[in-house]
Design a protein around this motif. Structure first.
Motif, PDB file in Angstrom:
ATOM      1  N   CYS A  74       8.430   4.789  -2.401  1.00 48.75           N
ATOM      2  CA  CYS A  74       8.199   5.522  -0.228  1.00 48.75           C
ATOM      3  C   CYS A  74       8.652   4.875   0.622  1.00 48.75           C
ATOM      4  O   CYS A  74       8.492   3.612   0.914  1.00 48.75           O
ATOM      5  CB  CYS A  74       6.241   5.700   0.112  1.00 48.75           C
ATOM      6  N   ALA A  76       8.726   5.415   4.163  1.00 50.84           N
ATOM      7  CA  ALA A  76       8.206   5.339   5.203  1.00 50.84           C
ATOM      8  C   ALA A  76       7.535   3.648   5.132  1.00 50.84           C
ATOM      9  O   ALA A  76       7.357   2.847   6.533  1.00 50.84           O
ATOM     10  CB  ALA A  76       7.476   6.802   5.665  1.00 50.84           C
ATOM     11  N   CYS A  77       6.234   3.959   3.766  1.00 49.89           N
ATOM     12  CA  CYS A  77       5.690   2.579   4.174  1.00 49.89           C
ATOM     13  C   CYS A  77       5.913   1.398   2.756  1.00 49.89           C
ATOM     14  O   CYS A  77       6.023   0.329   3.025  1.00 49.89           O
ATOM     15  CB  CYS A  77       4.759   3.122   3.232  1.00 49.89           C
ATOM     16  N   CYS A  91       3.146  10.582  -1.003  1.00 48.82           N
ATOM     17  CA  CYS A  91       2.762   9.096  -1.123  1.00 48.82           C
ATOM     18  C   CYS A  91       1.320   9.016  -0.590  1.00 48.82           C
ATOM     19  O   CYS A  91       0.821   9.588   0.350  1.00 48.82           O
ATOM     20  CB  CYS A  91       3.803   8.371  -0.087  1.00 48.82           C
ATOM     21  N   THR A  93      -0.693   6.733   0.920  1.00 46.57           N
ATOM     22  CA  THR A  93      -0.770   6.571   2.019  1.00 46.57           C
ATOM     23  C   THR A  93      -0.916   7.454   3.304  1.00 46.57           C
ATOM     24  O   THR A  93      -0.778   8.198   4.282  1.00 46.57           O
ATOM     25  CB  THR A  93      -0.017   4.647   2.044  1.00 46.57           C
ATOM     26  N   CYS A  94       0.823   8.186   3.546  1.00 44.50           N
ATOM     27  CA  CYS A  94       1.279   8.556   4.409  1.00 44.50           C
ATOM     28  C   CYS A  94       1.774   9.888   4.766  1.00 44.50           C
ATOM     29  O   CYS A  94       2.184  10.667   5.282  1.00 44.50           O
ATOM     30  CB  CYS A  94       3.011   7.977   5.043  1.00 44.50           C
TER      31      CYS A  94
END
Ligand SMILES: [Zn+2]
Length: 122
Positions: A74, A76-77, A91, A93-94
């Motif tokens: 990911c 973004a993370c 993902c 998380t996001c």
């Protein structure tokens, strides 16, 4: 049958390699790496291999399948994660959709093992 065609290609590859060997020793094992994200069913592949190698130079050879997990990244993370195959490709998380696959799409012959021939001592 996806696996049937795949096995044909696999056998042809091994055969081409084997034919180029000077001694053409009997093949004991073929090691295959199969990613979880290739949609290949190892059991079906194993079965197809057993059927298609009958009465060929690979008769009796064992197919050893090593599965690699699906791993995505990911951006973004900035983390790697393991999507749940067949359930969820995002993902954890996001929730960004999976777009960068780092592992799990492999389909390759790792190595081929010979039957150890007794060496004659002069
Ligand atoms: Zn994320």
């Amino acid at each position: 049958m996806h696996e049937t065609d795949m096995t044909k290609a696999l056998i042809m590859t091994v055969q081409a390699w084997w034919a180029s060997q000077p001694e053409r020793p009997p093949v004991a094992r073929v090691y295959l790496t199969v990613g979880q994200f290739t949609c290949v069913e190892p059991a079906s592949l194993q079965f197809a291999f057993d059927v298609q190698t009958q009465d060929t130079f690979l008769d009796g050879a064992e197919l050893v399948i090593q599965e690699t997990p699906l791993i995505a990244f990911c951006h973004a993370c900035q983390t790697e994660y393991r999507p749940q195959v067949g359930l969820r490709y995002a993902c954890p998380t996001c929730q960004a959709p999976m777009d960068d696959i780092r592992s799990g799409r492999e389909l390759k012959i790792d190595r081929v093992e010979y039957v150890a021939l007794p060496t004659s001592v002069p």
